[in-house]
Design a protein around this motif. Structure first.
Motif, mmCIF file in Angstrom:
data_model
loop_
_atom_site.group_PDB
_atom_site.id
_atom_site.type_symbol
_atom_site.label_atom_id
_atom_site.label_comp_id
_atom_site.label_asym_id
_atom_site.label_seq_id
_atom_site.Cartn_x
_atom_site.Cartn_y
_atom_site.Cartn_z
ATOM 1 N N LEU A 121 26.139 -20.921 -84.926
ATOM 2 C CA LEU A 121 26.829 -20.962 -83.891
ATOM 3 C C LEU A 121 28.370 -20.953 -84.291
ATOM 4 O O LEU A 121 29.268 -20.300 -83.688
ATOM 5 C CB LEU A 121 26.542 -21.974 -82.727
ATOM 6 N N GLN A 122 28.717 -21.619 -85.353
ATOM 7 C CA GLN A 122 30.161 -21.880 -85.992
ATOM 8 C C GLN A 122 30.664 -20.292 -86.197
ATOM 9 O O GLN A 122 31.668 -19.990 -85.945
ATOM 10 C CB GLN A 122 30.159 -22.631 -86.948
ATOM 11 N N SER A 123 29.635 -19.703 -87.075
ATOM 12 C CA SER A 123 30.047 -18.505 -87.169
ATOM 13 C C SER A 123 30.157 -17.248 -86.030
ATOM 14 O O SER A 123 30.980 -16.450 -86.235
ATOM 15 C CB SER A 123 29.155 -17.795 -88.395
ATOM 16 N N MET A 124 29.379 -17.526 -85.025
ATOM 17 C CA MET A 124 29.323 -16.602 -83.836
ATOM 18 C C MET A 124 30.645 -17.159 -83.405
ATOM 19 O O MET A 124 31.414 -15.992 -82.680
ATOM 20 C CB MET A 124 28.064 -16.959 -82.895
ATOM 21 N N LYS A 125 31.097 -18.473 -83.155
ATOM 22 C CA LYS A 125 32.450 -18.735 -82.497
ATOM 23 C C LYS A 125 33.794 -18.021 -83.066
ATOM 24 O O LYS A 125 34.529 -17.703 -82.545
ATOM 25 C CB LYS A 125 32.698 -20.100 -82.479
ATOM 26 N N LEU A 126 33.557 -17.638 -84.604
ATOM 27 C CA LEU A 126 34.722 -16.934 -85.021
ATOM 28 C C LEU A 126 34.792 -15.546 -84.759
ATOM 29 O O LEU A 126 35.690 -15.050 -84.625
ATOM 30 C CB LEU A 126 34.445 -17.118 -86.669
ATOM 31 N N LYS A 130 34.646 -10.594 -80.211
ATOM 32 C CA LYS A 130 33.762 -9.164 -80.497
ATOM 33 C C LYS A 130 32.603 -9.300 -79.885
ATOM 34 O O LYS A 130 32.271 -8.102 -79.212
ATOM 35 C CB LYS A 130 33.700 -9.069 -81.960
ATOM 36 N N LEU A 131 31.835 -10.553 -80.003
ATOM 37 C CA LEU A 131 30.666 -10.669 -79.367
ATOM 38 C C LEU A 131 30.636 -10.546 -77.874
ATOM 39 O O LEU A 131 29.733 -10.010 -76.968
ATOM 40 C CB LEU A 131 29.953 -11.816 -79.845
ATOM 41 N N ASN A 132 31.659 -11.206 -77.219
ATOM 42 C CA ASN A 132 31.818 -11.374 -75.922
ATOM 43 C C ASN A 132 32.171 -9.922 -75.384
ATOM 44 O O ASN A 132 31.561 -9.290 -74.054
ATOM 45 C CB ASN A 132 32.938 -11.987 -75.437
ATOM 46 N N LYS A 133 32.933 -8.987 -75.963
ATOM 47 C CA LYS A 133 32.956 -7.659 -75.776
ATOM 48 C C LYS A 133 31.779 -6.814 -75.699
ATOM 49 O O LYS A 133 31.506 -5.988 -74.743
ATOM 50 C CB LYS A 133 33.931 -7.101 -76.437
ATOM 51 N N ARG A 134 31.053 -6.968 -76.645
ATOM 52 C CA ARG A 134 29.448 -6.121 -76.650
ATOM 53 C C ARG A 134 28.562 -6.719 -75.499
ATOM 54 O O ARG A 134 27.870 -6.065 -74.935
ATOM 55 C CB ARG A 134 29.058 -6.439 -78.098
ATOM 56 N N PHE A 135 28.762 -8.077 -75.351
ATOM 57 C CA PHE A 135 27.947 -8.486 -74.350
ATOM 58 C C PHE A 135 28.169 -7.855 -72.997
ATOM 59 O O PHE A 135 27.389 -7.504 -72.131
ATOM 60 C CB PHE A 135 27.897 -10.007 -74.320
ATOM 61 N N LYS A 136 29.467 -7.969 -72.432
ATOM 62 C CA LYS A 136 30.109 -7.455 -71.541
ATOM 63 C C LYS A 136 29.894 -6.039 -71.337
ATOM 64 O O LYS A 136 29.405 -5.521 -69.994
ATOM 65 C CB LYS A 136 31.429 -7.568 -71.138
ATOM 66 N N ALA A 137 29.972 -5.394 -72.270
ATOM 67 C CA ALA A 137 29.784 -3.860 -72.485
ATOM 68 C C ALA A 137 28.195 -3.317 -71.965
ATOM 69 O O ALA A 137 27.900 -2.596 -71.438
ATOM 70 C CB ALA A 137 29.933 -3.007 -73.793
#
Length: 156
Positions: A121-126, A130-137
């Protein structure tokens, strides 16, 4: 860590709920991407329906167990997923804005139970932006597919 987004869809709430709760289609999609999916019950999806899911991630075999924790057609459902060291709560909420327009809100809340999961989760927070953009897309793409399917069904 939480991911959430919402989209407005030009389709009635009943059609949108039918599509976003088509778990058999999600199973087929996961199978096409190399996951192993096993449903634990028969018949229509209901409160308590569950799946065991296996897949490879970062070179290791991973296992998850997903259960429908709450379902209120055509307004919402919540899925609770437990994996090695992590709990994921996913929710899909629908609101009828008008007879032909629906707002869909999708959210995932990831919680670590072990040190290894906390590191993940810590590496995902970094990489959250980018992950949020992909999720929203992905949610936007799915919403556009629902609109297209509704338009095609109306023309047939």
């Amino acid at each position: 860590m939480k991911f959430s987004t919402r989209e407005d869809i030009e389709a009635p709430i009943d059609h949108v709920f039918t599509t976003v709760s088509d778990f058999a289609a999600f199973e087929r999609r996961a199978l096409r991407h190399g996951a192993e999916v096993t449903r634990q019950d028969e018949g229509p999806v209901k409160l308590g329906s569950a799946w065991d899911i296996g897949f490879k991630f970062r070179g290791r075999d991973r296992r998850m167990h997903s259960t429908i924790a709450e379902i209120d057609p055509p307004n919402q459902y919540i899925i609770l997923t437990v994996s090695e060291g992590m709990t994921i709560t996913g929710s899909v909420d629908l609101v009828a804005l008008s007879p032909g327009r629906t707002r869909v809100a999708v959210a995932f809340d990831l919680r670590a139970k072990t040190l290894t999961a906390r590191l993940l989760l810590q590496s995902m927070k970094l990489a959250k932006t980018k992950l949020n953009k992909r999720f929203k897309a992905r949610v936007l793409e799915f919403a556009e597919d629902i609109e297209d399917d509704y338009r095609k069904a109306g023309q047939v």
